[in-house]
Design a protein around this motif. Structure first.
Motif, PDB file in Angstrom:
ATOM      1  N   LEU A   1       0.807  -1.210   0.000  1.00 43.57           N
ATOM      2  CA  LEU A   1       0.000   0.000   0.000  1.00 43.57           C
ATOM      3  C   LEU A   1       0.845   1.267   0.000  1.00 43.57           C
ATOM      4  O   LEU A   1       0.525   2.239  -0.694  1.00 43.57           O
ATOM      5  N   THR A   2       1.943   1.291   0.764  1.00 46.86           N
ATOM      6  CA  THR A   2       2.751   2.509   0.822  1.00 46.86           C
ATOM      7  C   THR A   2       3.314   2.861  -0.556  1.00 46.86           C
ATOM      8  O   THR A   2       3.396   4.034  -0.918  1.00 46.86           O
ATOM      9  N   ARG A   3       3.695   1.825  -1.340  1.00 47.17           N
ATOM     10  CA  ARG A   3       4.192   2.086  -2.688  1.00 47.17           C
ATOM     11  C   ARG A   3       3.056   2.430  -3.642  1.00 47.17           C
ATOM     12  O   ARG A   3       3.215   3.247  -4.559  1.00 47.17           O
ATOM     13  N   GLY A   4       1.916   1.793  -3.439  1.00 46.89           N
ATOM     14  CA  GLY A   4       0.770   2.114  -4.275  1.00 46.89           C
ATOM     15  C   GLY A   4       0.341   3.568  -4.128  1.00 46.89           C
ATOM     16  O   GLY A   4      -0.054   4.224  -5.101  1.00 46.89           O
ATOM     17  N   LEU A   5       0.416   4.098  -2.913  1.00 50.23           N
ATOM     18  CA  LEU A   5       0.062   5.496  -2.691  1.00 50.23           C
ATOM     19  C   LEU A   5       1.077   6.444  -3.329  1.00 50.23           C
ATOM     20  O   LEU A   5       0.731   7.550  -3.762  1.00 50.23           O
ATOM     21  N   LYS A   6       2.346   6.029  -3.419  1.00 52.85           N
ATOM     22  CA  LYS A   6       3.377   6.899  -3.986  1.00 52.85           C
ATOM     23  C   LYS A   6       3.245   7.050  -5.496  1.00 52.85           C
ATOM     24  O   LYS A   6       3.576   8.096  -6.056  1.00 52.85           O
ATOM     25  N   ILE A   7       2.754   5.985  -6.184  1.00 49.23           N
ATOM     26  CA  ILE A   7       2.665   6.084  -7.649  1.00 49.23           C
ATOM     27  C   ILE A   7       1.504   6.971  -8.092  1.00 49.23           C
ATOM     28  O   ILE A   7       1.308   7.183  -9.289  1.00 49.23           O
ATOM     29  N   LEU A   8       0.734   7.502  -7.116  1.00 48.44           N
ATOM     30  CA  LEU A   8      -0.337   8.442  -7.462  1.00 48.44           C
ATOM     31  C   LEU A   8       0.197   9.850  -7.689  1.00 48.44           C
ATOM     32  O   LEU A   8      -0.581  10.777  -7.934  1.00 48.44           O
ATOM     33  N   TYR A   9       1.514   9.994  -7.619  1.00 44.62           N
ATOM     34  CA  TYR A   9       2.136  11.310  -7.765  1.00 44.62           C
ATOM     35  C   TYR A   9       1.665  12.056  -9.019  1.00 44.62           C
ATOM     36  O   TYR A   9       1.263  13.223  -8.944  1.00 44.62           O
ATOM     37  N   PRO A  10       1.667  11.439 -10.218  1.00 43.27           N
ATOM     38  CA  PRO A  10       1.246  12.199 -11.410  1.00 43.27           C
ATOM     39  C   PRO A  10      -0.249  12.458 -11.474  1.00 43.27           C
ATOM     40  O   PRO A  10      -0.706  13.189 -12.357  1.00 43.27           O
ATOM     41  N   LEU A  11      -1.021  11.867 -10.561  1.00 40.06           N
ATOM     42  CA  LEU A  11      -2.474  12.013 -10.595  1.00 40.06           C
ATOM     43  C   LEU A  11      -2.984  13.001  -9.559  1.00 40.06           C
ATOM     44  O   LEU A  11      -4.207  13.183  -9.437  1.00 40.06           O
ATOM     45  N   GLN A  12      -2.099  13.606  -8.805  1.00 39.24           N
ATOM     46  CA  GLN A  12      -2.542  14.515  -7.752  1.00 39.24           C
ATOM     47  C   GLN A  12      -3.262  15.725  -8.341  1.00 39.24           C
ATOM     48  O   GLN A  12      -3.001  16.149  -9.461  1.00 39.24           O
ATOM     49  N   ASN A  13      -4.251  16.202  -7.541  1.00 37.75           N
ATOM     50  CA  ASN A  13      -5.088  17.354  -7.915  1.00 37.75           C
ATOM     51  C   ASN A  13      -5.959  17.071  -9.141  1.00 37.75           C
ATOM     52  O   ASN A  13      -6.358  18.000  -9.845  1.00 37.75           O
ATOM     53  N   LYS A  14      -6.251  15.774  -9.398  1.00 36.37           N
ATOM     54  CA  LYS A  14      -7.115  15.415 -10.521  1.00 36.37           C
ATOM     55  C   LYS A  14      -8.405  14.780 -10.014  1.00 36.37           C
ATOM     56  O   LYS A  14      -8.527  14.442  -8.833  1.00 36.37           O
ATOM     57  N   ASN A  15      -9.342  14.631 -10.921  1.00 39.00           N
ATOM     58  CA  ASN A  15     -10.596  13.944 -10.613  1.00 39.00           C
ATOM     59  C   ASN A  15     -10.495  12.500 -11.092  1.00 39.00           C
ATOM     60  O   ASN A  15     -10.092  12.245 -12.230  1.00 39.00           O
ATOM     61  N   MET A  16     -10.886  11.548 -10.239  1.00 39.72           N
ATOM     62  CA  MET A  16     -10.854  10.131 -10.607  1.00 39.72           C
ATOM     63  C   MET A  16     -12.151   9.464 -10.183  1.00 39.72           C
ATOM     64  O   MET A  16     -12.808   9.878  -9.214  1.00 39.72           O
ATOM     65  N   ASP A  17     -12.487   8.405 -10.916  1.00 41.49           N
ATOM     66  CA  ASP A  17     -13.686   7.634 -10.588  1.00 41.49           C
ATOM     67  C   ASP A  17     -13.388   6.539  -9.577  1.00 41.49           C
ATOM     68  O   ASP A  17     -14.159   6.335  -8.636  1.00 41.49           O
ATOM     69  N   ASN A  18     -12.280   5.817  -9.766  1.00 33.85           N
ATOM     70  CA  ASN A  18     -12.005   4.654  -8.917  1.00 33.85           C
ATOM     71  C   ASN A  18     -10.516   4.538  -8.625  1.00 33.85           C
ATOM     72  O   ASN A  18      -9.688   4.580  -9.547  1.00 33.85           O
TER      73      ASN A  18
END
Length: 824
Positions: free
Chosen positions: A238-255
């Motif tokens: 989970l800790t690594r999964g949360l880090k790969i969200l870096y390019p998606l920050q401040n965006k809108n997502m469905d899931n």
């Protein structure tokens, strides 16, 4: 004549090809050719079929023009064959094809797809070539698949090799939206791993990829339009999964679906998860509708980091089940934050914080309703009292179940709520929140299983829209006898499940007036006969009384079932795992099983005890097939039985009259004890001992005398020094012996104060008495004043029979008589 000829041709084709041809609405015709042993595409199918399924055959290659006669195909499935080679013109002519699936074959990424193989598939929208990679390739693997020929492709399912190199031609899929990786052998995902992917991808699925170790922070950079990220059950942590969200920050997502992605990674020393503010840095800036963090071994939440989301109003579905963290330290702030999720529709916080077998996880995005897994969790701490929580008004599905902890919520207020599914179950608690509904209520499903019904009665308003009520393992056996209005708050339910409740009888007014009740589950209880109260329910079409103690079904119940079938045209009855008897007394019931029209589980074939066959077990179906053999003498012997019974009665009366005077007291005692044991057996209470004796070292001599006296009267006594099994735990033996004893005698002598086991036995006796397993608690004091009796007796003193053992012989004789009278 033309229509007759077409029907004849189709019938002939079906026989020859052994495929099933189905005609559906609007002229949609499909050919199902699974498991036919085919090695090539059949040529004798109707030419106008729109779906062809060739799964589970032995086709190894597809040559030019094999599908040329099926130009109307829209869906082609060739899963689970042995495909290795495709001709460049293998799919020529299939211009109308919308979906092509070649999953689970032997197609190689770099050799099996020649140029031009997909050129004719200009309208293909979905391609599945996943699960073809059988081995883990260690070197670089190029994806030599001409996907650039798929000009309209929208969904692609493919394997992910250890070191993938996709190529620029993948960028030509301008309309690709869904990208799925099934078999994953990759161990390192770098920032450039997906650089050749088209930026228009909105859904990325990498579920069940077990080999991930390293993922660089910007690995998702090429997917600038991503709306769904599904990493379910992939070994990422989970800790690594949360880090790969870096390019998606401040965006809108469905899931964002991260369920089950935390597994111990020895190489990186990654184990249980403690969520910190740093971990939540990127995800907290994303406006996401569905967030699934369930089954991730989260053991702690630091600095309330779980509440750091900047856009709580974006949430529609939150799933946190199957972790190991408790809300104790920030419960109040959590439910305040919970109230800010004004668009929330589903909330799931369950299976916390220790191991539960077969937890059911909610699956919000993908098809299907649930998935069973097994995980480890550990216990939380103390509980905070939360006076009131107000769920968001748009919540439709609310589940808190299997929580190892005490509930601290006193009241739940639903204001103009849309809630339809409400599950608050399996919590070890003495508090159940009062449910208050302001405005209309829409609750249709309610599950309050695993919580004593004593504390749930009266906590709900009238739920007129409720259709399903689940109250398993809720100790209803006691409430049904004393509370006649338990179901009055749910007048319109159609499904009622009260299984696993140790119910042996339902009073005539025990179920109230549930006029719409259709499905009733009474399984896993202690019924010896189906309750007569059911006859008054005219809407029931399904009844489950499996796993009870039924020996037969009474004629009145059988007639009611037949009547219900005639009225509704259907009736389902579940009778498996009962104690049926196949005898002359039950022969009508055995015949009824084979003749009635209701749908029975086990196809109406159940095990039964056959007294006429030396008590052996057989199946009711076999008994019916050999009916004359088993029941031919039933009518012939009835008068013999009557005469034998009368003769036996006369002999018994004479014997009783002869012995009555000389042995009157023993006969009275024996008769009383026999009746009592018969009563106990009728409710399945079986005792191994009549008396359990608790004593200390200075009471050994008196216990020997007590044992001789009581056992001479025909009772069986349990003593520590004589009856405990060697090698077993002392605590377990004491607890077991008390549980299987009808009465308990405490010999209170001066040394009881130093005897720690005496306190244990007192506490165990309290438990058995409250559970109504123990009939009498007798305290005999010898050489000790009443003031020195252990205080542990205080809570049950009103249930104790006390004998202060005297010193005079005449008083001793009176004491023995009193003791024996109590025991009998």
């Amino acid at each position: 004549m033309e229509m007759v000829w077409i029907m004849f041709v189709h019938l002939f084709v079906c026989v020859v090809s052994k495929c099933t041809i189905k005609q559906k609405q609007h002229g949609y015709k499909e050919a199902l050719c699974m498991n036919q042993g085919l090695t090539s595409v059949p040529t004798d199918l109707p030419h106008d079929i729109k779906k062809l399924d060739l799964s589970y055959n032995r086709i190894s290659n597809i040559t030019e023009g094999e599908f040329s006669m099926y130009i109307y195909l829209q869906e082609l499935i060739i899963n689970r064959n042995v495909l290795e080679c495709l001709d460049s013109s293998a799919f020529s002519g299939l211009r109308l094809l919308r979906r092509l699936s070649m999953s689970r074959n032997n197609l190689q990424l770099d050799t099996s797809y020649p140029l031009g193989v997909f050129k004719s598939l200009s309208n293909l929208l979905e391609l599945d070539i996943s699960r073809n990679m059988k081995h883990d390739s260690k070197g670089n693997s190029s994806y030599r698949i001409p996907v650039n020929e798929l000009v309209n492709i929208q969904e692609l399912s493919i394997d992910l090799v250890a070191q993938p190199h996709f190529g620029n031609h993948f960028r030509d899929m301008k309309y690709l939206q869904k990208l799925r990786f099934e078999f994953c052998h990759v161990r390192y995902l770098h920032n450039h791993s997906f650089s050749d992917m088209p930026e228009n991808v909105t859904e990325l699925h990498m579920s069940a990829c077990y080999r991930f170790v390293v993922m660089e922070t910007n690995v998702l950079g090429p997917f600038s339009n991503l709306k769904t990220l599904n990493l379910t059950n992939s070994n990422i942590h989970l800790t690594r999964g949360l880090k790969i969200l870096y390019p998606l920050q401040n965006k809108n997502m469905d899931n964002i679906l991260f369920r089950g992605i935390t597994n111990y990674v020895a190489e990186l020393d990654l184990g249980a998860v403690t969520l910190t503010t740093a971990d939540m840095k990127y995800i907290s800036t994303i406006c996401v509708k569905t967030l699934d963090l369930s089954n991730n071994d989260i053991v702690s939440i630091k600095n309330q980091s779980l509440l750091s989301f900047k856009f709580p109003e974006c949430f529609e579905n939150i799933l946190l089940s199957g972790n190991r963290f408790a809300l104790n330290n920030f419960a109040i702030n959590f439910f305040i934050f919970f109230g800010k999720m004004r668009n929330l529709k589903l909330f799931d916080y369950s299976y916390m914080p220790i191991e539960f077998n077969n937890p059911v996880y909610l699956n919000v995005y993908t098809k299907g309703n649930n998935q069973s897994l097994i995980e480890e969790r550990e216990e939380g701490g103390s509980v905070n009292i939360i006076p009131v929580i107000i769920p968001p008004s748009k919540v439709e599905y609310f589940r808190i179940t299997h929580i190892m902890g005490v509930n601290g919520i006193k009241k739940i207020i639903m204001f103009q709520s849309r809630l339809r599914h409400f599950e608050l179950s399996y919590m070890d608690t003495y508090i159940f929140p009062e449910i208050s509904i302001v405005g209309n209520n829409h609750i249709q499903y309610l599950d309050i299983s695993g919580i004593s019904s004593v504390i749930t009665v009266g906590k709900f308003p009238v739920l007129k829209h409720l259709r399903t009520l689940i109250m398993k393992e809720s100790k209803l056996y006691d409430v049904l006898r004393t509370n006649k209005t338990i179901f009055k708050w749910f007048p319109n339910i159609q499904t009622l499940d009260i299984s696993y409740n140790f119910i042996w009888n339902i009073p005539s007014d025990g179920l109230g007036e549930l006029r719409l009740l259709k499905h009733l589950n009474l399984s896993h209880n202690m019924f010896e006969s189906v309750p007569d109260v059911l006859i008054s329910f005219e809407s029931i079409i399904e009844l489950d009384v499996s796993y009870n103690l039924l020996t037969t079904l009474k004629r009145s119940i059988r007639n009611w079932i037949d009547k219900q079938y005639e009225k509704h045209g259907q009736f389902r009855l579940y009778l498996n795992k009962n104690s049926f008897i196949c005898s002359c007394d039950t022969k009508d019931f055995i015949l009824w099983l084979s003749n009635n029209k209701a749908i029975l589980d086990q196809k109406g074939n159940y095990t039964c005890l056959v007294p006429a066959d030396n008590g052996r077990t057989n199946y009711t179906g076999n008994i019916v097939n050999s009916y004359q053999e088993y029941f031919v003498e039933c009518d012939d012997t009835i008068w013999l039985k009557v005469g034998s019974s009368l003769l036996a009665s006369i002999i018994f009366i004479i014997i009783c009259a002869t012995l009555c005077y000389n042995l009157r007291r023993r006969i009275i005692f024996w008769f009383y004890r026999t009746l009592r044991r018969m009563q106990e057996e009728s409710v399945n209470v079986n005792f191994e001992y009549d008396v359990y004796v608790s004593y200390s070292d200075d009471g050994t001599q008196f216990v020997k005398e007590l044992t001789d006296t009581i056992e001479n009267c025909g009772l069986k006594i349990c003593c520590e020094d004589r009856d405990f099994l060697v090698g077993e735990s002392a605590a377990d033996e004491r607890a077991r012996s008390i549980h299987v004893s009808r009465h308990i005698i405490f010999l209170v002598t001066p040394s009881i104060v130093q005897n720690e086991w005496s306190r244990f036995e007192i506490e165990r006796a309290k438990f058995e008495k409250l559970a109504k397993e123990l009939q009498k608690i007798i305290v005999i004091t010898q050489g000790i004043s009443l003031d020195d009796i252990p205080v542990e007796f205080a809570t049950i003193w009103n249930k104790v029979n006390l004998i202060v053992w005297p010193d005079e012989e005449e008083e001793i004789a009176v004491a023995w008589k009193k003791l024996l009278l109590w025991l009998f």
